[in-house]
Write a protein that holds these residues in place. Structure first.
Motif, mmCIF file in Angstrom:
data_model
loop_
_atom_site.group_PDB
_atom_site.id
_atom_site.type_symbol
_atom_site.label_atom_id
_atom_site.label_comp_id
_atom_site.label_asym_id
_atom_site.label_seq_id
_atom_site.Cartn_x
_atom_site.Cartn_y
_atom_site.Cartn_z
ATOM 1 N N GLU A 1 46.914 50.614 20.030
ATOM 2 C CA GLU A 1 46.234 49.559 19.336
ATOM 3 C C GLU A 1 45.002 49.462 20.545
ATOM 4 O OE1 GLU A 1 48.950 46.358 19.513
ATOM 5 O OE2 GLU A 1 49.933 47.018 17.580
ATOM 6 N N PRO A 2 43.716 48.982 19.631
ATOM 7 C CA PRO A 2 42.662 48.766 20.665
ATOM 8 C C PRO A 2 42.990 47.532 21.585
ATOM 9 C CG PRO A 2 42.101 48.015 18.386
ATOM 10 C CD PRO A 2 43.592 48.926 18.242
ATOM 11 N N SER A 3 42.499 47.575 22.697
ATOM 12 C CA SER A 3 42.605 46.459 23.571
ATOM 13 C C SER A 3 41.243 46.334 24.463
ATOM 14 C CB SER A 3 43.905 46.523 24.661
ATOM 15 O OG SER A 3 43.800 47.851 25.299
ATOM 16 N N GLU A 4 40.956 45.155 24.922
ATOM 17 C CA GLU A 4 39.959 44.952 25.548
ATOM 18 C C GLU A 4 40.184 45.452 27.112
ATOM 19 O OE1 GLU A 4 37.132 41.248 27.035
ATOM 20 O OE2 GLU A 4 38.470 41.121 25.516
ATOM 21 N N LYS A 5 39.393 46.305 27.641
ATOM 22 C CA LYS A 5 39.669 46.842 28.891
ATOM 23 C C LYS A 5 39.301 45.688 30.011
ATOM 24 C CE LYS A 5 38.752 51.698 28.690
ATOM 25 N NZ LYS A 5 37.935 53.004 29.320
ATOM 26 N N ASP A 6 40.132 45.649 31.214
ATOM 27 C CA ASP A 6 39.755 44.885 32.164
ATOM 28 C C ASP A 6 38.485 44.966 32.801
ATOM 29 O OD1 ASP A 6 39.842 43.496 34.929
ATOM 30 O OD2 ASP A 6 41.673 42.973 34.162
ATOM 31 N N ALA A 7 37.789 44.206 33.197
ATOM 32 C CA ALA A 7 36.486 44.471 33.825
ATOM 33 C C ALA A 7 36.559 45.504 35.094
ATOM 34 C CB ALA A 7 35.567 43.283 34.219
ATOM 35 N N LYS A 8 37.464 45.294 35.959
ATOM 36 C CA LYS A 8 37.710 45.906 37.049
ATOM 37 C C LYS A 8 37.813 47.371 36.844
ATOM 38 C CE LYS A 8 42.338 44.715 38.197
ATOM 39 N NZ LYS A 8 42.679 43.868 36.799
ATOM 40 N N LEU A 9 38.538 47.626 35.737
ATOM 41 C CA LEU A 9 38.834 49.062 35.395
ATOM 42 C C LEU A 9 37.635 49.786 35.020
ATOM 43 C CD1 LEU A 9 42.366 48.725 33.517
ATOM 44 C CD2 LEU A 9 41.800 49.392 35.984
ATOM 45 N N GLU A 10 36.832 48.967 33.975
ATOM 46 C CA GLU A 10 35.576 49.631 33.657
ATOM 47 C C GLU A 10 34.677 50.078 34.974
ATOM 48 O OE1 GLU A 10 33.900 47.003 30.881
ATOM 49 O OE2 GLU A 10 35.009 47.322 29.043
ATOM 50 N N LEU A 11 34.548 48.986 35.716
ATOM 51 C CA LEU A 11 33.748 49.350 36.832
ATOM 52 C C LEU A 11 34.394 50.502 37.793
ATOM 53 C CD1 LEU A 11 32.704 45.825 37.990
ATOM 54 C CD2 LEU A 11 31.298 47.491 37.049
ATOM 55 N N GLN B 1 42.827 33.492 39.580
ATOM 56 C CA GLN B 1 41.615 33.546 40.438
ATOM 57 C C GLN B 1 41.538 34.809 41.045
ATOM 58 O OE1 GLN B 1 39.751 30.886 41.442
ATOM 59 N NE2 GLN B 1 41.010 29.609 39.610
ATOM 60 N N PHE B 2 42.499 35.712 41.006
ATOM 61 C CA PHE B 2 42.098 37.117 41.342
ATOM 62 C C PHE B 2 41.355 37.695 40.754
ATOM 63 C CE2 PHE B 2 43.712 41.477 40.761
ATOM 64 C CZ PHE B 2 43.515 41.978 41.925
ATOM 65 N N LEU B 3 41.556 37.818 39.118
ATOM 66 C CA LEU B 3 40.955 38.460 38.118
ATOM 67 C C LEU B 3 38.996 38.111 38.410
ATOM 68 C CD1 LEU B 3 42.997 38.485 35.225
ATOM 69 C CD2 LEU B 3 42.502 40.320 36.663
ATOM 70 N N VAL B 4 38.852 36.683 38.898
ATOM 71 C CA VAL B 4 37.620 36.560 38.935
ATOM 72 C C VAL B 4 37.011 37.376 40.110
ATOM 73 C CG1 VAL B 4 36.075 34.728 39.437
ATOM 74 C CG2 VAL B 4 37.994 34.231 38.021
ATOM 75 N N TRP B 5 37.772 37.193 41.202
ATOM 76 C CA TRP B 5 37.064 37.944 42.566
ATOM 77 C C TRP B 5 37.419 39.377 42.233
ATOM 78 C CZ3 TRP B 5 34.625 35.813 46.371
ATOM 79 C CH2 TRP B 5 34.560 34.554 46.495
ATOM 80 N N THR C 1 35.157 44.653 43.093
ATOM 81 C CA THR C 1 34.915 45.989 42.410
ATOM 82 C C THR C 1 33.569 46.529 42.629
ATOM 83 O OG1 THR C 1 37.036 45.481 41.525
ATOM 84 C CG2 THR C 1 35.978 47.500 40.743
ATOM 85 N N PHE C 2 32.655 45.352 41.955
ATOM 86 C CA PHE C 2 31.403 45.712 41.898
ATOM 87 C C PHE C 2 30.636 46.072 43.452
ATOM 88 C CE2 PHE C 2 26.912 44.296 41.686
ATOM 89 C CZ PHE C 2 26.286 45.264 40.950
ATOM 90 N N LEU C 3 31.081 45.280 44.315
ATOM 91 C CA LEU C 3 30.681 45.560 45.619
ATOM 92 C C LEU C 3 30.902 46.827 46.277
ATOM 93 C CD1 LEU C 3 28.988 44.114 48.040
ATOM 94 C CD2 LEU C 3 31.393 43.334 48.802
ATOM 95 N N VAL C 4 32.388 47.159 45.986
ATOM 96 C CA VAL C 4 32.877 48.562 46.399
ATOM 97 C C VAL C 4 32.047 49.633 45.826
ATOM 98 C CG1 VAL C 4 34.848 50.095 46.130
ATOM 99 C CG2 VAL C 4 35.205 47.833 46.900
ATOM 100 N N SER C 5 31.711 49.571 44.477
ATOM 101 C CA SER C 5 30.981 50.632 43.890
ATOM 102 C C SER C 5 29.656 50.642 44.265
ATOM 103 C CB SER C 5 30.855 50.360 42.215
ATOM 104 O OG SER C 5 29.737 48.990 42.096
ATOM 105 N N ILE C 6 28.815 49.604 44.900
ATOM 106 C CA ILE C 6 27.373 49.685 45.503
ATOM 107 C C ILE C 6 27.477 50.269 46.615
ATOM 108 C CG2 ILE C 6 25.750 48.329 45.961
ATOM 109 C CD1 ILE C 6 25.784 48.712 43.213
ATOM 110 N N SER C 7 28.706 50.004 47.653
ATOM 111 C CA SER C 7 28.997 50.579 48.914
ATOM 112 C C SER C 7 29.128 52.065 48.568
ATOM 113 C CB SER C 7 29.869 49.904 49.565
ATOM 114 O OG SER C 7 29.874 48.417 49.479
ATOM 115 N N SER C 8 29.976 52.039 47.763
ATOM 116 C CA SER C 8 30.236 53.706 47.532
ATOM 117 C C SER C 8 29.031 54.666 47.196
ATOM 118 C CB SER C 8 31.327 54.173 46.478
ATOM 119 O OG SER C 8 32.575 53.118 46.831
ATOM 120 N N ALA C 9 28.320 54.115 46.397
ATOM 121 C CA ALA C 9 26.983 54.796 46.106
ATOM 122 C C ALA C 9 26.113 54.782 47.189
ATOM 123 C CB ALA C 9 26.265 53.823 44.871
#
Length: 429
Positions: free
Chosen positions: A163-173, A366-370, A375-383
């Motif tokens: 079944e289609p499900s909405e991906k979590d933002a952190k997983l997409e990033l 609250q954890f999902l918001v942070w 995760t976005f910060l990790v992606s920028i740092s990794s790049a």
């Protein structure tokens, strides 16, 4: 197998002194071949005479096995007998039994004995209408759910795929990070490390309905599981709230053949619900199996159900856990709300309303918001780090063994576990 069938035919015929086997049996079965042919997706081009011989021999083989099973002459393997694709139409068996004895009563009693001995659930005490039975598996199914008295409900079917499900933002990033790392020289080891960590956190069991396990409900919400009154079946599940919360379940007897029986019963119910225009077949059994798969996650769950005599049989606790964790959630949907789904909703509501779970859900929110920001910060740092690695390699300043990549692996192992480790009611605290 062909030799076994011929031996069984001789065993069935021997006491009756049959002189003309073809005339007394094959010709009579041949008269119903056009009707039997419509029960199958194949055989449409087969010769009537060939089909008459085929069904007569197979029918006598089944009758011999049922007689042996009823007389307890030997232990019959029920795997092949209960398989959906191996069912022989009852009209064929009736024709053969009538030619043998001039009556069909013994056939019904043999069906009853076999199903009572092989079913994982308690059967309906009264005999069902034998004239409305399709075959052996259908007799077992109707004896379990007693569908003749059910209120028809429309069944809606979805695709068999996930079944289609909405991906979590952190997983997409994180997936974006992995794709980006794949094109950076020297970053393959880090990319493989992330993918390995993610794969370790994926569920190894089949998808289940959303309901806490027996041990979680008992420990967190104080729900006590009890056996339903004697001879009550799968439609009599009930949840009672008071000073003590009780969830009443029907008896299940599980042995080495139970998985085969359950899977074929569920497959048959889905098939018949799909083609049933009069609402005679619902999804009661499928829903109940889904429910059992949801509330059984570990051996402790099975132990609690055994203590209340809800589960019996020869299978060990671990084998029962493996059985139910290996059966995936049904993809069928029903309009309306069944009693079982009302019970599931009540259990979820009681569980989610406890102070401990409400606090846990608030923290998770609250954890999902942070998590999205981090995760976005990790992606920028990794790049940035990966670009530095490329720059050093292009200018001949090759760092020894990609030191920064090794540091990343060490630093991110704990972070990944924190972000993507198990959480919620099944998290290990």
């Amino acid at each position: 197998m062909e030799q076994k069938k011929l031996t069984a035919v001789k065993s069935v015929l021997k006491p009756h002194q049959v002189h003309d086997y073809e005339q007394e049996f094959v010709e009579k079965v041949k008269k119903i071949v056009p009707l039997v042919r419509d029960c199958y997706d194949f055989y449409h081009d087969a010769d009537d005479n060939m089909l008459a011989w085929l069904f007569t021999i197979d029918g006598m083989f089944l009758i011999d096995l049922l007689n042996a099973y009823s007389n307890q002459d030997f232990a019959v393997k029920i795997n092949d007998l209960i398989m959906l694709e191996n069912q022989i139409p009852l009209i064929v068996l009736k024709q053969i039994q009538k030619a043998l004895l001039g009556q069909e009563d013994i056939l019904e009693s043999n069906f009853r004995f076999f199903c009572k001995s092989s079913s994982s659930f308690v059967l309906f005490e009264e005999y069902i209408d034998f004239n409305r039975v399709n075959h052996l598996l259908d007799y077992m199914y109707k004896s379990i759910v007693n569908n003749e008295r059910l209120i028809p409900r429309k069944v809606e079917f979805t695709n068999s795929g996930k079944e289609p499900s909405e991906k979590d933002a952190k997983l997409e990033l994180l997936e974006a990070i992995i794709r980006f790392a794949g094109v950076i020289p020297g970053a393959q080891s880090f990319q493989q490390f992330i993918q390995k960590k993610l794969s370790q956190n994926e569920k190894t069991t089949a998808e289940e309905i959303k309901v806490p396990s027996v041990s979680e409900l008992h420990k967190v919400a104080g729900v006590e599981f009890r056996l339903s009154p004697k001879n009550e079946g799968i439609r009599n599940i009930n949840f009672v709230q008071g000073k003590v919360r009780y969830c009443y379940l029907s008896l299940m007897t599980l042995n080495r053949d139970s998985e085969v029986v359950l899977r074929n019963l569920v497959a048959y119910e889905k098939l018949m619900a799909n083609y049933s225009f009069m609402g005679e077949y619902g999804l009661e059994l499928t829903e109940y199996v889904d429910f059992m798969c949801g509330i059984i996650d570990c051996a402790k769950d099975v132990k609690l159900l055994r203590e209340q005599k809800i589960i019996e049989g020869d299978l060990s606790d671990e084998e029962i856990v493996k059985l139910f964790n290996g059966i995936g959630k049904s993809r069928l949907k029903l309009r309306g709300e069944s009693e079982l789904r009302k019970t599931v909703a009540q259990l979820n509501m009681v569980y989610e309303s406890t102070p401990r779970i409400r606090v846990q859900r608030m923290i998770e929110k609250q954890f999902l918001v942070w998590a999205k920001f981090l995760t976005f910060l990790v992606s920028i740092s990794s790049a940035v780090i990966f670009i530095r690695e490329v720059y050093l390699m292009v200018h001949g300043l090759n760092p020894s063994n990609m030191m920064l990549a090794r540091i990343l692996r060490a630093r991110f192992s704990g972070l990944l576990l924190f972000f993507f480790g198990p959480r919620g009611p099944r998290a290990v605290v």
